[in-house]
Design a protein around this motif. Structure first.
Motif, PDB file in Angstrom:
ATOM      1  N   ASP A 177     -20.649 -52.023  51.896  1.00 12.24           N
ATOM      2  CA  ASP A 177     -20.295 -52.190  53.305  1.00 12.24           C
ATOM      3  C   ASP A 177     -21.527 -51.983  54.187  1.00 12.24           C
ATOM      4  O   ASP A 177     -21.846 -52.803  55.049  1.00 12.24           O
ATOM      5  CB  ASP A 177     -19.188 -51.188  53.632  1.00 12.24           C
ATOM      6  N   GLU A 178     -22.224 -50.867  53.938  1.00  9.23           N
ATOM      7  CA  GLU A 178     -23.412 -50.576  54.734  1.00  9.23           C
ATOM      8  C   GLU A 178     -24.502 -51.622  54.493  1.00  9.23           C
ATOM      9  O   GLU A 178     -25.204 -52.043  55.406  1.00  9.23           O
ATOM     10  CB  GLU A 178     -23.941 -49.175  54.384  1.00  9.23           C
ATOM     11  N   LYS A 179     -24.618 -52.061  53.244  1.00  5.87           N
ATOM     12  CA  LYS A 179     -25.631 -53.058  52.903  1.00  5.87           C
ATOM     13  C   LYS A 179     -25.368 -54.369  53.635  1.00  5.87           C
ATOM     14  O   LYS A 179     -26.278 -54.992  54.192  1.00  5.87           O
ATOM     15  CB  LYS A 179     -25.630 -53.286  51.394  1.00  5.87           C
ATOM     16  N   ILE A 180     -24.114 -54.795  53.667  1.00  6.28           N
ATOM     17  CA  ILE A 180     -23.747 -56.051  54.339  1.00  6.28           C
ATOM     18  C   ILE A 180     -24.049 -55.959  55.825  1.00  6.28           C
ATOM     19  O   ILE A 180     -24.597 -56.881  56.429  1.00  6.28           O
ATOM     20  CB  ILE A 180     -22.263 -56.373  54.089  1.00  6.28           C
ATOM     21  N   LYS A 181     -23.689 -54.824  56.429  1.00  5.81           N
ATOM     22  CA  LYS A 181     -23.949 -54.667  57.857  1.00  5.81           C
ATOM     23  C   LYS A 181     -25.452 -54.715  58.147  1.00  5.81           C
ATOM     24  O   LYS A 181     -25.884 -55.310  59.121  1.00  5.81           O
ATOM     25  CB  LYS A 181     -23.335 -53.351  58.359  1.00  5.81           C
ATOM     26  N   ARG A 182     -26.238 -54.072  57.278  1.00 10.18           N
ATOM     27  CA  ARG A 182     -27.689 -54.083  57.489  1.00 10.18           C
ATOM     28  C   ARG A 182     -28.254 -55.492  57.359  1.00 10.18           C
ATOM     29  O   ARG A 182     -29.069 -55.923  58.167  1.00 10.18           O
ATOM     30  CB  ARG A 182     -28.369 -53.140  56.491  1.00 10.18           C
ATOM     31  N   ILE A 183     -27.813 -56.200  56.319  1.00 12.75           N
ATOM     32  CA  ILE A 183     -28.319 -57.565  56.105  1.00 12.75           C
ATOM     33  C   ILE A 183     -27.943 -58.475  57.265  1.00 12.75           C
ATOM     34  O   ILE A 183     -28.764 -59.231  57.788  1.00 12.75           O
ATOM     35  CB  ILE A 183     -27.792 -58.129  54.767  1.00 12.75           C
ATOM     36  N   TYR A 184     -26.679 -58.400  57.680  1.00  7.70           N
ATOM     37  CA  TYR A 184     -26.199 -59.275  58.757  1.00  7.70           C
ATOM     38  C   TYR A 184     -26.923 -58.970  60.064  1.00  7.70           C
ATOM     39  O   TYR A 184     -27.382 -59.876  60.775  1.00  7.70           O
ATOM     40  CB  TYR A 184     -24.692 -59.105  58.930  1.00  7.70           C
ATOM     41  N   THR A 185     -27.057 -57.676  60.376  1.00  8.28           N
ATOM     42  CA  THR A 185     -27.732 -57.292  61.618  1.00  8.28           C
ATOM     43  C   THR A 185     -29.200 -57.681  61.588  1.00  8.28           C
ATOM     44  O   THR A 185     -29.743 -58.206  62.564  1.00  8.28           O
ATOM     45  CB  THR A 185     -27.603 -55.774  61.841  1.00  8.28           C
ATOM     46  N   ARG A 186     -29.850 -57.469  60.436  1.00 10.49           N
ATOM     47  CA  ARG A 186     -31.272 -57.805  60.311  1.00 10.49           C
ATOM     48  C   ARG A 186     -31.496 -59.309  60.467  1.00 10.49           C
ATOM     49  O   ARG A 186     -32.357 -59.760  61.227  1.00 10.49           O
ATOM     50  CB  ARG A 186     -31.792 -57.337  58.951  1.00 10.49           C
ATOM     51  N   ASP A 187     -30.714 -60.115  59.741  1.00 11.95           N
ATOM     52  CA  ASP A 187     -30.882 -61.566  59.816  1.00 11.95           C
ATOM     53  C   ASP A 187     -30.576 -62.091  61.205  1.00 11.95           C
ATOM     54  O   ASP A 187     -31.289 -62.949  61.731  1.00 11.95           O
ATOM     55  CB  ASP A 187     -29.982 -62.263  58.791  1.00 11.95           C
ATOM     56  N   TYR A 188     -29.505 -61.575  61.802  1.00 13.05           N
ATOM     57  CA  TYR A 188     -29.121 -62.060  63.126  1.00 13.05           C
ATOM     58  C   TYR A 188     -30.202 -61.722  64.152  1.00 13.05           C
ATOM     59  O   TYR A 188     -30.645 -62.596  64.920  1.00 13.05           O
ATOM     60  CB  TYR A 188     -27.787 -61.443  63.549  1.00 13.05           C
ATOM     61  N   ALA A 189     -30.633 -60.451  64.177  1.00 16.48           N
ATOM     62  CA  ALA A 189     -31.648 -60.041  65.149  1.00 16.48           C
ATOM     63  C   ALA A 189     -32.959 -60.796  64.923  1.00 16.48           C
ATOM     64  O   ALA A 189     -33.601 -61.249  65.877  1.00 16.48           O
ATOM     65  CB  ALA A 189     -31.875 -58.536  65.061  1.00 16.48           C
ATOM     66  N   GLY A 190     -33.348 -60.963  63.647  1.00 11.78           N
ATOM     67  CA  GLY A 190     -34.597 -61.656  63.339  1.00 11.78           C
ATOM     68  C   GLY A 190     -34.565 -63.115  63.760  1.00 11.78           C
ATOM     69  O   GLY A 190     -35.515 -63.626  64.374  1.00 11.78           O
TER      70      GLY A 190
END
Length: 598
Positions: free
Chosen positions: A77-90
């Protein structure tokens, strides 16, 4: 053609904030509700495992349930949130930087123009070339960023084993993200197109360039615009509601999996109704007869998810719809209103009332067609004012191409002068109204003949007409056409007289004199009255020759230079009789003439 007097500011990034704010709110409201739901499910799954561990410890057993799955899901769950937030912000950061770099020269152009600073040739050329393509370029940058984000989410979805609750969460996020990014893409594209067409192009291109079709693409066009507007007004709110309703369902495999409290909450009212009409235990009847492989219902958390999704979704979709409809209406009505305003000015006689061609869509084509019509009207009026008549399409085209020197040129031409005999005495016996009516009837016949043979009417001299052949477009057959026109004029005169005689009206005779030689042709006059005419001895000689037709008892008299330039067959030439040593009024040197033998 300028519709505003103040140069507008060109915003490179600010116009992107609203679309991406909508995307962020719609997505993260769903993401938050989904991850909150999964945390609740994780807690309910974790609670029995903890109880089992405590019970096992009390019994002195070392056996306990495996807690790896819940904890691994929480880490995932935490991994998905990090990946999604990182990709979106980037990706959003990269999109903003690329669009900023693309818009930088255009922004510099408007800034310099607003502050009356010198603009470099590169900045001018860059702005002129790219500003009409900017909606497609900016939209393309956003589209590529969207592709990366959704490809990343798709890979993430594939990495999660099917059946786990995180798989469903990521799938929902992917669906909503694709849907909202389509909205963002259209909002960015249509917003930039609206800005360019209504605010900026009149400050980039010259008035002459604004009259022509702009570069760029004809997308989406009026049909596409109406289609998009209809889709967004009709289906977007419905799609948002349906999606959040479907995504908020909770699925159980059987009614028997429900606790007593859950069963009474969901089906208690139905049990009471069944109990009234049946002697069988209603709970058993429902469990045995109505049970299916899977059952979906909306629990209290689903209601919260509905609220978190539908309320902001509908709110922002309403704002979105208002924006799209407003842009569509303005981009359609603005050029139409400008066109109507220009048409009113044209109706008052102002042929300089051009309108701005703002796009390649139907409204732009309408404005472009209107401007072409104005060009045609101005050219027609200019030619008519110079020549006093409507010319053939061939001659008009040569004049408009600049192939005719209107400032003065020497031509080898043939001049025809025709006059009604005894018209001065005749006009004294009829009323002024009858005089003008007769002349119009006569010229109506003769003008058609002259035009059919390529002649240009230089001027009307009361009952006489001066006609040019070989001017303003040089030709080698000007003498042939002049003589042919004279023959045809005699034929038409016979028909004209026969008709009048049958009506009991007077008939007339005409004299035609033709001479070939050099003439000077060009515009004569001033800015208030400018006329294209010919000057030279050839014109005077043609007039003198015509005045001798009555003396030599012929309707057609030509100069020797005309005869020498004829390429007609010998039969036509034999119809002329040579007159040697004729004295012309005002001329010392005698000339040779040829008269037509009746």
């Amino acid at each position: 053609m300028r519709v505003t007097t103040k140069v507008p500011r060109y915003n490179s990034i600010l116009f992107l904030l609203f679309p991406f704010f909508i995307y962020t709110v719609l997505n993260f409201s769903l993401v938050s509700s989904i991850f909150t739901e999964e945390l609740v499910k994780f807690s309910t799954q974790l609670k029995p495992n903890i109880r089992s561990v405590i019970a096992a410890e009390k019994e002195g057993s070392s056996e306990f349930l495996n807690l790896d799955v819940p904890y691994s899901d929480l880490n995932q769950d935490e991994k998905i949130k990090r990946i999604y937030t990182r990709d979106y912000a980037g990706v959003i950061f990269v999109i903003f930087i690329l669009i900023l770099l693309f818009n930088l020269p255009i922004k510099k152009y408007f800034k310099c123009k607003r502050k009356n600073r010198t603009i470099t040739n590169f900045t001018v050329a860059y702005t002129k070339f790219f500003i009409n393509f900017s909606p497609e370029i900016i939209g393309g940058i956003v589209f590529l960023g969207s592709c990366y984000i959704h490809f990343s989410l798709y890979r993430l979805l594939k990495s999660i084993p099917q059946g786990e609750f995180m798989s469903r969460a990521v799938r929902n996020i992917l669906i909503v993200s694709i849907f909202t990014f389509i909205l963002v893409l259209l909002l960015v594209y249509l917003g930039q197109k609206f800005r360019v067409q209504t605010k900026y192009i009149q400050w980039v291109f010259s008035e002459e360039e604004l009259k022509r079709r702009p570069n760029g693409f004809n997308f989406p066009g009026l049909r596409g615009r109406f289609f998009i507007t209809t889709i967004f007004i009709t289906f977007i709110p419905l799609a948002i509601v349906l999606f959040y309703i479907i995504s908020s369902f909770t699925t159980i495999s059987s009614l028997k999996d429900l606790s007593v409290d859950q069963f009474n909450f969901l089906l208690g009212d139905w049990v009471k109704i069944i109990d009234i009409f049946s002697d069988v235990d209603p709970r058993s009847l429902v469990l045995n007869e109505l049970d299916v492989d899977s059952i979906q219902y909306i629990d209290s958390f689903g209601v919260m998810q509905l609220f978190l999704g539908i309320v902001p979704g509908l709110f922002f979709s309403l704002i979105y719809i208002i924006k799209i409809v407003s842009w569509s209406n303005t981009s359609i009505l603005k050029p139409i209103n400008e066109l109507l305003f220009a048409m009113k000015k044209v109706a008052k006689g102002n042929l300089d009332s051009y309108t701005v061609v703002r796009s390649r869509e139907e409204t732009g084509e309408l404005a472009y067609g209107f401007n072409q019509m104005l060009d045609g009207l101005k050219d027609r009026d200019r030619i008519k004012s110079l020549f006093g008549q409507y010319l053939s399409a061939e001659i008009s085209e040569e004049i408009l191409k600049g192939n005719v020197d209107l400032d003065g040129s020497m031509y080898q031409a043939t001049i025809l002068f025709a006059d009604i005999r005894g018209f001065t005495s005749l006009s004294e016996t009829i009323t002024p109204h009858q005089t003008i009516s007769f002349l119009n009837e006569y010229y109506n016949v003769m003008i058609d003949v002259i035009h059919q043979h390529g002649g240009i009417i230089d001027k009307f001299l009361g009952d006489g007409v001066l006609v040019l052949f070989g001017v303003p477009i040089a030709s080698i057959d000007h003498a042939d056409r002049a003589v042919s026109a004279a023959f045809k004029m005699r034929e038409k005169l016979e028909e004209f007289n026969s008709k009048r005689e049958s009506e009991g009206l007077f008939t007339i005779k005409i004299g035609i004199g033709i001479h070939t030689g050099e003439v000077i042709a060009g515009n004569v006059g001033n800015s208030n009255k400018l006329e294209y005419t010919v000057i030279g001895d050839t014109v005077n000689v043609a007039s003198r020759i015509e005045s001798l037709t009555k003396q030599f008892e012929t309707e057609l008299l030509i100069g020797e230079t005309v005869y020498n330039n004829l390429s007609l067959n010998s039969t036509v030439k034999k119809r002329f009789e040579k007159l040697d040593g004729v004295t012309l009024r005002g001329k010392r040197v005698k000339v040779n003439l040829l008269k037509l033998i009746s």
